[in-house]
Scaffold this active site. Structure first.
Site, mmCIF file in Angstrom:
data_model
loop_
_atom_site.group_PDB
_atom_site.id
_atom_site.type_symbol
_atom_site.label_atom_id
_atom_site.label_comp_id
_atom_site.label_asym_id
_atom_site.label_seq_id
_atom_site.Cartn_x
_atom_site.Cartn_y
_atom_site.Cartn_z
ATOM 1 N N SER A 105 43.380 42.174 38.877
ATOM 2 C CA SER A 105 44.783 42.289 39.279
ATOM 3 C C SER A 105 45.739 41.750 38.221
ATOM 4 O O SER A 105 46.779 42.350 37.949
ATOM 5 C CB SER A 105 45.005 41.559 40.606
ATOM 6 O OG SER A 105 44.184 42.128 41.600
ATOM 7 N N HIS A 115 38.149 35.511 36.222
ATOM 8 C CA HIS A 115 38.852 34.231 36.082
ATOM 9 C C HIS A 115 38.303 33.400 34.931
ATOM 10 O O HIS A 115 38.956 32.467 34.459
ATOM 11 C CB HIS A 115 38.732 33.418 37.372
ATOM 12 C CG HIS A 115 39.504 33.998 38.507
ATOM 13 N ND1 HIS A 115 40.805 33.643 38.791
ATOM 14 C CD2 HIS A 115 39.179 34.939 39.424
ATOM 15 C CE1 HIS A 115 41.230 34.325 39.838
ATOM 16 N NE2 HIS A 115 40.263 35.123 40.236
ATOM 17 N N HIS A 130 35.168 43.831 41.845
ATOM 18 C CA HIS A 130 35.913 44.979 41.355
ATOM 19 C C HIS A 130 34.932 45.975 40.732
ATOM 20 O O HIS A 130 33.753 45.680 40.570
ATOM 21 C CB HIS A 130 36.933 44.532 40.305
ATOM 22 C CG HIS A 130 37.952 43.581 40.838
ATOM 23 N ND1 HIS A 130 38.780 42.826 40.030
ATOM 24 C CD2 HIS A 130 38.273 43.235 42.109
ATOM 25 C CE1 HIS A 130 39.565 42.070 40.784
ATOM 26 N NE2 HIS A 130 39.273 42.302 42.040
#
Length: 515
Positions: A64, A125, A464
């Protein structure tokens, strides 16, 4: 200049990729009359949201933050992931002045270096390669006490996949002849981003005070015990790793703490607990005076700590360029994706531009979003329809979180409901635009909900994907759509539709040809 249709709405369906396979594909399984009608009657195509096309390594799934950066910047943005990886390969990482200063200060006083981060090959991340490099750097610079506080993933990776990563870091420390994994905890606790401070408190007290619900004599034993309790990686409870004859690790005055996540949004809360002098979100038994607390990247300008890889400023992103041309814009999302549609879409800028308004709709307070797959999409849609009817804005940028946040739960039935809710919402927006003569572009930032089971393992697929994402034009104009587009081409496409010249800094290419 002739007036262009108004408003132009960019609808970002978070985690809504395209897969040719119907298997465990929540989009395929959903009843979605609006979406089916749009694909039958409106110009559309597929664009890439992963790998080098968005400034990530080849084959790396999009996410995102990266997706919104590329969408808003109108150029491929070289991501922090790639910057850090390149610095490690080039050797520059090991001389990074910000990390070196904190490590060297701790080493000079014979103090410990604590490494925090998501121990995962997920690349969303963090990446475990970076944690390995950090352990190596600390050892090279003379640290005798090196402790890894590992946050476990299971969200951007399969739900029970942490063991190889733990074994890899155990082997890294064994090879260095110093250091060890000091604790493990699920990212659900350590990486909250929704002000659920009780979760963050559990992580902080584990790291700083050595206070744990469970202890084990090795990282793998700790993980096995968590699985036996019915926990998957994301939800592993605070566990101190205490080998025979050792004590639980604590963070002491004079230690250095290096936070190795490169993505900002889920690293902010824990960082604040470490460094804000007037921190009040939960009582801290200890607030050690550190040799240094280093953020790998800038998690927020307001966090009083240095970062190893400061942001590289982006100029003439879409929001800035619209403001320069006197255009009005609205950004709207629910809590979970508000930062993406504001901070990340604006290229890492916190403040709104001239003529930019923002609406934040609270996300529902549920433990996991499969319990409420609609999330706050109906309320978001209410405000968009109202904004379209008012005709106050030239551009509206909206994010719908459902595909991604419900996709992450791995619950197929909930994901189908999420898609059906999105379909209803899109129908309301299209109807409102039709009444005022507006237009929309519908796309996504990355895939997720189109693959809900891992075919190779049979486990729920919570991560994802690398699938392409849809690109749909909604409006009355005759236009053609080219193949081979990427997320960075969306902002130039919007400028084409608005009759605005593309700035030189935007290197993306419009996906549409008018006429």
């Amino acid at each position: 200049m002739t007036a262009t249709p108004k408003p132009l709405v960019l609808i970002i369906l978070d985690g809504f990729g395209h897969s040719e396979s119907p298997d465990y594909n929540a989009i395929y399984a959903a009843k979605k009359p609006v979406w089916d009608r749009l694909l039958a009657t409106q110009p559309h195509g597929l664009i890439s949201g992963s790998g080098m096309d968005v400034g990530l390594p080849d084959g790396q799934m999009g996410n995102s933050e990266v997706g919104h950066m590329n969408l808003g910047a109108g150029r491929v943005v070289y991501q922090d992931f790639t910057r850090v990886t390149k610095a490690i390969r080039d050797g520059e990482f090991f001389e990074n002045p910000v990390i070196a200063a904190a490590v060297d200060k701790a080493v000079a006083a014979d103090k410990a270096v604590h490494i925090l981060g998501l121990l995962s090959p997920g690349g969303v991340h963090s990446h475990e390669d970076h944690l390995v490099a950090m352990a190596q750097m600390a050892a090279r610079r003379g640290a005798g006490k090196i402790y890894l506080h590992a946050f476990l993933d299971g969200r951007d990776t399969p739900p029970k996949s942490a063991q190889p990563s733990l074994e890899r870091l155990d082997a890294t420390f064994a090879g260095l002849g110093k250091g060890r994994i000091a604790s493990i905890i699920g990212r659900y606790f350590a990486m909250d981003r929704d002000n659920r401070w009780d979760r963050v408190q559990a992580a902080y007290e584990l790291i700083v005070d050595g206070k744990a619900e469970f202890t084990a004599d090795s990282s793998v034993a700790a993980l096995e015990a968590a699985y036996a309790r019915g926990e998957s990686d994301e939800f592993v409870k605070a566990t101190a790793v205490v080998p025979a004859g050792a004590e639980a690790v604590r963070v002491e005055d004079g230690d250095a703490v290096i936070f190795m996540n490169f993505r900002a949004d889920r690293a902010r809360e824990l960082s604040r607990a470490f460094v804000e002098p007037a921190f009040k979100e939960f009582p801290r038994e200890q607030a050690p005076q550190l040799a240094g607390f280093v953020m790998l990247t800038q998690y927020a300008a307001s966090i009083p700590a240095p970062c190893a890889f400061p942001p590289e400023p982006l100029t003439n992103v879409l929001g800035e360029y619209l403001a320069k041309h006197g255009k009005t814009q609205l950004r709207i999302a629910e809590t979970e994706k508000y930062a993406h549609v504001t901070f990340f879409f604006s290229g890492g800028r916190e403040e709104p531009y001239e003529g930019e308004e923002r609406i934040l709709i609270p996300s529902p307070k549920v433990a996991t979003y499969d319990l409420q797959p609609e999330m706050s999409a109906p309320e978001v849609t209410d405000r968009i329809v109202e904004a379209i009817e008012q005709q106050r804005y030239d551009v509206i940028v909206v994010n719908y979180a459902n595909g991604d946040m419900v996709g992450h739960t791995g619950v197929f039935e909930a994901a189908v409901k999420a898609v059906e809710c999105l379909d209803t919402c899109m129908g309301r927006i299209v109807e409102a635009l039709d009444k005022v003569g507006g237009e929309a572009l519908i796309t996504a930032d990355h895939g997720n909900v189109e693959q809900m089971e891992d075919e190779s393992t049979g486990q729920a697929h919570t991560a994802h994907t690398c699938e392409p994402v849809p690109f749909v034009y909604v409006g009355k104009r005759k236009l053609s759509i080219r193949e081979g587009g990427v997320l960075a081409d969306v902002a130039p496409t919007m400028l084409t539709l608005m009759g605005l010249e593309q700035p030189a800094e935007m290197t993306g290419r419009s996906i549409v040809t008018l006429g």
